[in-house]
Write a protein that holds these residues in place. Structure first.
Motif, PDB file in Angstrom:
ATOM      1  N   ARG A  98     -12.871   6.978  -3.220  1.00 23.57           N
ATOM      2  CA  ARG A  98     -14.152   7.085  -2.547  1.00 23.57           C
ATOM      3  C   ARG A  98     -14.679   8.453  -2.911  1.00 23.57           C
ATOM      4  N   ASN A 107       0.838  -1.198   0.000  1.00 24.96           N
ATOM      5  CA  ASN A 107       0.000   0.000   0.000  1.00 24.96           C
ATOM      6  C   ASN A 107       0.868   1.241   0.000  1.00 24.96           C
ATOM      7  N   SER A 161      -2.856   5.543  -0.283  1.00 23.49           N
ATOM      8  CA  SER A 161      -3.416   4.262   0.184  1.00 23.49           C
ATOM      9  C   SER A 161      -4.027   3.368  -0.883  1.00 23.49           C
ATOM     10  N   ASP A 162      -3.612   3.522  -2.139  1.00 20.65           N
ATOM     11  CA  ASP A 162      -3.956   2.537  -3.163  1.00 20.65           C
ATOM     12  C   ASP A 162      -3.075   1.316  -2.947  1.00 20.65           C
ATOM     13  N   GLN A 163      -3.559   0.164  -3.390  1.00 19.75           N
ATOM     14  CA  GLN A 163      -2.698  -1.014  -3.362  1.00 19.75           C
ATOM     15  C   GLN A 163      -2.005  -1.074  -4.718  1.00 19.75           C
ATOM     16  N   ARG A 180      -5.568  -2.199  -6.552  1.00 22.36           N
ATOM     17  CA  ARG A 180      -6.857  -1.778  -5.991  1.00 22.36           C
ATOM     18  C   ARG A 180      -6.829  -0.291  -5.706  1.00 22.36           C
ATOM     19  N   ARG A 181      -7.778   0.414  -6.291  1.00 18.71           N
ATOM     20  CA  ARG A 181      -7.879   1.847  -6.061  1.00 18.71           C
ATOM     21  C   ARG A 181      -8.576   2.094  -4.730  1.00 18.71           C
ATOM     22  N   SER A 182      -8.128   3.137  -4.026  1.00 16.76           N
ATOM     23  CA  SER A 182      -8.803   3.465  -2.775  1.00 16.76           C
ATOM     24  C   SER A 182      -9.772   4.608  -2.994  1.00 16.76           C
TER      25      SER A 182
END
Lengths: 1015, 266
Positions: free
Chosen positions: A415, A288, A324-326, A411-413
């Motif tokens: 929101r 991350n 905080s994207d993976q 994985r996008r964080s």
């Protein structure tokens, strides 16, 4: 039995049921496996339209004996345009993935059919969007405007289609969607309802136009793209703003004009097979990414095997990653390794003059530090692995830090984000739609480009936006407007923005949750006689409760507290020892596992305390009335009763559920006064004095064992009672009675932790605090050594506590507090965990110097305590423990969630204090004492103890000649020319300085912040 | 099969006559009718079922797995034989297994390299043979079934790149499309020697009275190894003239192509 012929490849099993076979290949981990599945089809799946009378004869009840509910309206929206008339909408997958916000909007999309195949595709692409869609469908039963249904086209005999040879899976699914539309069209023809298929996939639309033109009259349906459909709606103008931005409607190039070749482009991401291969053989790494709050162009990523985080520097290397994207990263060659930056850079003040419309960009040194990328592509995997080994070695010395670049985002964080339109990106002359930049509240994130017609109107408002995409040839990500929260600086907008940004659920409790509360509501009373058979019949667990109403119990809490979690009592025993009891509100009597109330509490995780507001974890009926240990009434409690000797040693401990009656509810001051008043000699006061003495002994024991006494700049804001305006700011003071309650709460938590760990060694809910690694304290120790010739020892928590006590400056008493504050920041965060996740030696709570700990004493405002209560009830045999608290996987998910919510609640609370402090300072500008806590290349960071505020003073604001400044990182010194006399002034870390504090609005971002100026 | 001495003597005399008279009236180069069906097991990559004229039945299934051939030295084709009613360590099963392994060894005309996927990875195929019932030596029957199965085997289609030695990629496959393996396995023929006569595809009766038998492998228009002798019974077995060996090979060369065409057309 009906003998209708069955299509090729299908076999009839019984009336209404046929079966067919699906064969496909899955590639897992490099292996290819052939999968054969049986697929069942039925002929009684209804269309769920209220207008249809054929389907209501077909329906059969489901497994829970309920008939399907027909939802679609018999007179849906009637559009005169394009001869559409009354219609239902069938959605394609891309519409849902791109514009879920629009689908949730109340002013459009009323009767919608979601084919099952589309639902499956959405779930595979994005689970969050899938959840939102399912919520829409589930709430359709009770919603008057939104009627969404899922139509199971894959199970319906009439609409299932087999894959033709050589057809790709996407083409087959598109054909299934078209078949569904045409079936619906034919089915509802006689009721005068048309079908409109919405798809943003041009090929799909073309094929459907072809099919409907050659098909017979009955099956025709209309096909539109999203924009085409919205254009036809009566409220088109309002809705167009919310349409997501994928740059397919780029209006900057007129027809016939060739677009300028885009020189600026990010590197494409690697293919999935390359990534899987690379991760497997150790040439690529996954983790991350965290963006530094001081420099938004620098990120770091924690990787296994690497002692310290690996840096990712520059926007090209960050390659469109968000905080905080993976991500998957690849190490850069040694020539490109560098030290972490000592400059401060934030998105708001960077590239301020960028035009939101175009993207051409000249290369500049800061954005793109590595010029030659070609050398990279020649590396083989073996060389990459060797590079990784070199990197791990290099991290041991502090000189050169390995750097990496992002090669894929797993994985996008993303929101919904809160932000405001950057004022200088709005062209006031333009009236229609224009591209503008939105600056987000979160400093680590870049600017987002959106299109809106209401740019001028939204200028000074806090808005919520959603990010759509970041194509490789765009310098900034693309997003769209969702809603507007209100004017900037208005307290409603600011509070809502704060809660949204910290992912705090603040909407009122739903009907389902409130239905779980006792029906008597506020009239609920604890039974007067526990042994009454009638009462026991109503509540079979009642006989396991003890009646402790004779004990002289009292509670001590902050003034004005209405949710009383805890109460205490002390009684001298005949053998000379003390019976001490801690009674905690019995929340788990009302919140049973598996109910909607429990689910909501688990999701919220904790109550959030803002300056003027409290967002409750549980409904107020419980928190402030039924569970709260109010004085003079009988209440249920969970009691921990010790037998302590005069030296506060534990002789025995018992746990029991009980009924209590609190005699008094004191505030800290009131309790202190009562204890000190020599005239009070009743039993209750004697008990309180005993508690105080015992608590002093307990504290001494803890400090001897090495418990830490750290400080954080806690401030309290006093509000004007009339206008709710912030009046003044006060630093919290500690009284002896604070310490009294605290000590016994700690003791209770420790005793309960031992008991539940003993009963449930694999899944007990505990709290740990890891000891800080020496690297965290490295910089602080260096600064202390250089400037004050002091140091902090990390050998043990006792050594740390003692060395902190020695860090004093005889000239300045505040220095010790300052060092304690800075030490707090070097500590690891405490975390909730379940006992199976670590071994016993890792259960240690460093700060409290105990070997095992949990949170038990505040179940009204923390979910961890609710679980601890349930586990303790199971441990003492009161009630069997629910399976979900014995399952390691479920406990792991719960721990992850409450850790996250706990952190968010802390940040939200601090942000709220910061905001109100800012408002207080708005009215009073003043000069205060400050301390320098960090020195950087282009500025200093100063902490102002009175307000508990810290601020960055940039070099430009310290001197009129920034280029003359000199940064000495060994001495922790910044030198610059000062004032008119042009003398050199040196600022060192820990220096005490005078600063002028005032609250200003930043001209670029429109944000208010505390501005500090050195005097 | 128990035949009386008189029956055996009768059979021997008629078989050693010239021209040879076979109990079912077949010519010396004539095979019994067989029935082959393929591709009926959806979870296997290839399958075939063969029923011979006398009721012997055999099912072959082919499954594939991806392995990293740079790491392991395994053979890319692995055979497993199960004869119903026999123990897996019985001599009959063991000899047949060793024969089949020799038949399937990689060589010109039958290269295992057809199974290679990328620089690093290959398919390994597992051939499972189940002989449900058999009245005489099933070697030939098994090889026909194996040929049919491999001929119709389809493998997953690779969609990631071929060159992955330096920069590793995990192979990815198409969800639906399959590619024909197109690997033709050798055929095994059984020749019985009775006196001076050679007969092809001996049935149960004929096997009881023959002097000896030869196993001949044939691939790609040519005879190839293994070539072996085999005793089909315990009472009549004796040596034979080496010129008969040449005659036998020539007999196979003349008739094998027709068999191949027949199997391919199914």
């Amino acid at each position: 039995m009906s003998s209708t012929t069955v299509a090729n490849g299908r076999k009839r099993l019984s009336q209404g049921l046929t079966v067919t076979q699906k064969v496909f290949v899955t590639s897992r981990n490099g292996n290819a496996t052939k999968i054969v599945r049986e697929h069942y089809l039925r002929n009684d799946i209804p269309c769920l339209s209220k207008a249809c009378d054929k389907c209501s004869k077909l329906v059969v009840p489901d497994a829970s004996n309920k008939l399907p509910v027909f939802i679609l309206s018999e007179s849906p929206q009637d559009l005169k345009a394009d001869n559409i008339g009354k219609h239902y909408i069938v959605l394609d997958t891309n519409i849902i993935l791109q514009s879920i916000d629009l689908l949730e909007n109340e002013s459009c999309f009323f009767d919608v059919i979601v084919p099952q195949i589309v639902l499956d595709e959405v779930r595979n692409k994005s689970y969050p969007i899938y959840t939102r869609l399912r919520t829409l469908c589930r709430d359709s039963e009770n919603n008057s405007t939104k009627r969404f249904i899922v139509f199971h086209n894959e199970f319906n005999e009439n609409t299932f289609i087999e894959r033709i040879d050589d057809e790709s899976i996407n083409d087959r699914n598109d054909r299934a969607i078209r078949k569904t539309s045409s079936w619906y069209a034919k089915h509802l023809k006689e009721y005068g309802i048309n079908i409109v298929l919405l798809s943003n996939d041009r090929l799909n639309r073309e094929k459907s136009k072809l099919e409907t033109s050659t098909d017979d009259e009955d099956n025709t349906y209309i096909t539109k793209s999203l924009m085409q459909y919205i254009d036809l709606l009566p409220n088109a103008d309002l809705i167009k703003d919310l349409v997501p931005n994928f740059d397919t409607f780029n209006t900057t190039a007129a027809k016939g004009e060739t677009l300028l070749a885009k020189e600026f482009t990010f590197e494409d991401y690697y293919s999935t097979s390359r990534i899987m291969g690379g991760l497997k053989n150790g040439s690529l790494f996954q983790g991350n990414i965290q963006i530094s709050e001081f420099n938004f162009l620098e990120g770091s990523i924690n990787l296994p095997n690497f002692k310290k985080p690996v840096l990712i520097v520059g926007s090209k290397n960050l390659n469109r990653a968000f905080n905080s994207d993976q991500v998957v990263v690849e190490l850069l060659p040694e020539s490109q390794w560098k030290a972490p930056s000592s400059i401060v850079l934030d998105a708001e003040h960077y590239d301020v003059n960028d035009n939101p419309d175009n993207d051409d960009e000249e290369d500049d040194g800061i954005l793109n530090p590595n010029k030659n990328q070609d050398a990279q592509n020649m590396l083989s995997d073996k060389q990459r692995r060797l590079l990784a080994q070199d990197a791990i070695l290099a991290q041991k010395s502090n000189k050169n830090h390995p750097t990496a670049k992002v090669v894929a985002i797993t994985r996008r964080s993303w929101r919904q984000y809160v932000g405001q339109i950057a004022p200088n990106s709005v062209d006031k002359q333009v009236g229609g739609t224009q591209n503008v930049f939105v600056i987000l509240m979160d400093k680590c994130l870049p600017k987002i480009r959106i299109r809106t017609r209401r740019a001028n109107e939204l200028l000074n408002k806090r808005i919520v936006i959603s990010v759509d995409s970041w194509p490789a040839d765009h310098k900034y990500p693309l997003g769209h407007f969702v809603r507007d929260l209100g004017d900037v600086e208005s307290s409603e907008a600011e509070t809502e923005a704060l809660l949204l940004e910290h992912d705090v659920e603040y909407r009122p409790f739903s009907r389902k949750v409130l239905d779980c509360l006792p029906e008597e509501g506020h009239n609920w009373k604890a039974p007067t006689n526990i042994n009454d058979p009638q009462e026991q019949a109503k509540d079979p667990l009642l006989k396991n409760r003890q009646d402790l109403r004779d004990k002289l119990i009292c509670s001590i809490d902050p003034p004005g507290c209405v949710d009383i979690d805890d109460a205490l009592h002390a009684k001298r025993l005949p053998n000379g020892n003390w019976e001490v009891g801690v009674h905690i509100a019995d929340v788990t009597h009302f919140v049973k596992p598996g109910t909607a109330l429990d689910a909501e509490g688990a999701s919220r995780g904790t109550s959030v305390y803002l300056v003027d507001k409290r967002i409750d974890m549980l409904p107020m009926l419980l928190g402030t009335d039924l569970c709260s240990l109010k004085p003079y009434v009988d209440r249920f409690a969970f009691s921990v009763i010790w037998e302590l000797d005069d030296n506060a040693e534990i002789i025995d401990v018992k746990f029991t559920k009980s009924v209590i009656r609190s005699r008094e509810a004191f505030s800290y001051e009131q309790a202190q006064l009562r204890i000190d008043d020599k005239n009070q000699t009743d039993e209750l006061t004697k008990g309180m004095r005993a508690l105080l003495e015992l608590s002093v002994k307990l504290k001494q024991k803890r400090l001897d064992a090495g418990a830490l006494n750290l400080a954080s700049p806690e401030v309290k804001v006093h509000m004007d009672s009339e206008t709710s305006d912030p009046n003044e700011v006060e630093i919290k003071k500690l009284l002896a009675t604070n310490s009294l309650v605290e000590e016994f709460m700690l003791l209770a938590n420790i005793s309960v932790a031992r008991k539940i760990f003993d009963a449930f060694p694999q899944t007990a809910m505990l709290r740990r605090h890891a000891s800080p690694p020496s690297t965290n304290f490295a910089i602080l120790n260096e600064m202390l050594q250089k400037r004050k010739n002091l140091s902090i020892s990390l050998e043990s928590s006792k050594a740390l506590a003692d060395s902190l006590d020695r860090c004093i400056d005889p000239k300045d008493p505040y220095f010790n507090t300052l060092i304690r504050i800075m030490s707090t920041r070097c500590m690891m965060a405490a975390q909730y965990f379940y006992s199976g996740a670590y071994q016993y030696s890792d259960f240690r709570h460093y700060g409290l110097a105990v070997d095992i700990y949990t949170h038990f004493t505040s179940p009204i405002r923390r979910f961890c305590d609710v679980i601890a209560h349930r586990q303790l009830a199971g441990a003492i045999g009161y009630e069997p423990l629910a399976l979900m608290h014995r399952d390691k996987n479920k406990m792991e998910m719960i721990c992850k969630n409450i850790n996250k919510k706990h952190r968010n609640a802390q940040f939200a609370g601090r942000a709220s204090i910061e905001y109100y402090v800012g408002q207080v300072m708005r009215n009073n500008e003043c000069t205060e004492t400050g301390y320098v806590i960090k020195v950087l290349n282009n500025g200093i960071v100063v902490l102002v103890p009175k307000f508990g505020v810290e601020g960055l003073i940039r070099i430009e604001n310290l001197t009129s000649d920034p280029s003359s400044s000199a940064y000495d990182e060994i001495e922790f010194k910044l030198s610059f020319m000062h004032g008119e006399s042009n003398q050199t002034r040196d600022i060192y870390v820990f220096d005490k300085v005078e600063v002028q504090v005032r609250s200003v609005v930043d001209p670029v971002t429109g944000k208010r912040k505390a501005e500090l100026l050195l005097k | 099969m128990t035949l009386s001495i008189a029956e055996k003597s009768y059979l021997y005399d008629s078989l050693t006559a010239s021209p040879s008279i076979r109990p079912d009236g077949r010519k010396p180069h004539q095979f019994r009718p067989i029935e082959v069906s393929t591709d009926f097991l959806p979870s296997s990559n290839g399958s075939s079922r063969i029923i011979s004229g006398d009721g012997s039945e055999c099912i072959v299934s082919v499954k594939a797995k991806v392995i990293d051939h740079t790491l392991s030295d395994e053979e890319l084709i692995q055979v497993d034989l199960d004869i119903a009613g026999e123990r897996t360590d019985s001599p009959q099963v063991e000899t047949l297994m060793s024969l089949l392994n020799k038949v399937l060894k990689s060589g010109p005309g039958f290269e295992h390299s057809r199974l290679q996927l990328t620089e690093r990875y290959s398919f390994k195929i597992f051939i499972d043979i189940l002989v449900i019932s058999s009245n005489c030596n099933p070697a030939s029957l098994i090889s026909f079934a194996m040929f049919s199965a491999l001929n119709t085997t389809t493998l997953p289609k690779l969609i990631s790149s071929f060159d992955d030695l330096k920069v590793e990629e995990l192979p990815m496959f198409d969800d639906y499309d399959l590619v024909n393996l197109k690997l033709k396995s050798p055929l095994v023929f059984l020749l019985a020697i009775v006196g001076n006569n050679l007969i092809v595809d001996p049935d149960a009766n004929e096997s009881e009275v023959c002097d000896n038998a030869i196993i001949v492998t044939w691939l790609d228009g040519k005879i190839r190894s293994p070539i072996r002798t085999l005793t089909l019974n315990n009472s009549y077995s004796k040596g034979f003239d080496p010129t008969l060996l040449q005659k036998g090979l020539k007999l196979i060369e003349e008739n094998a192509a027709a068999v191949l065409t027949a199997l391919e057309s199914s």
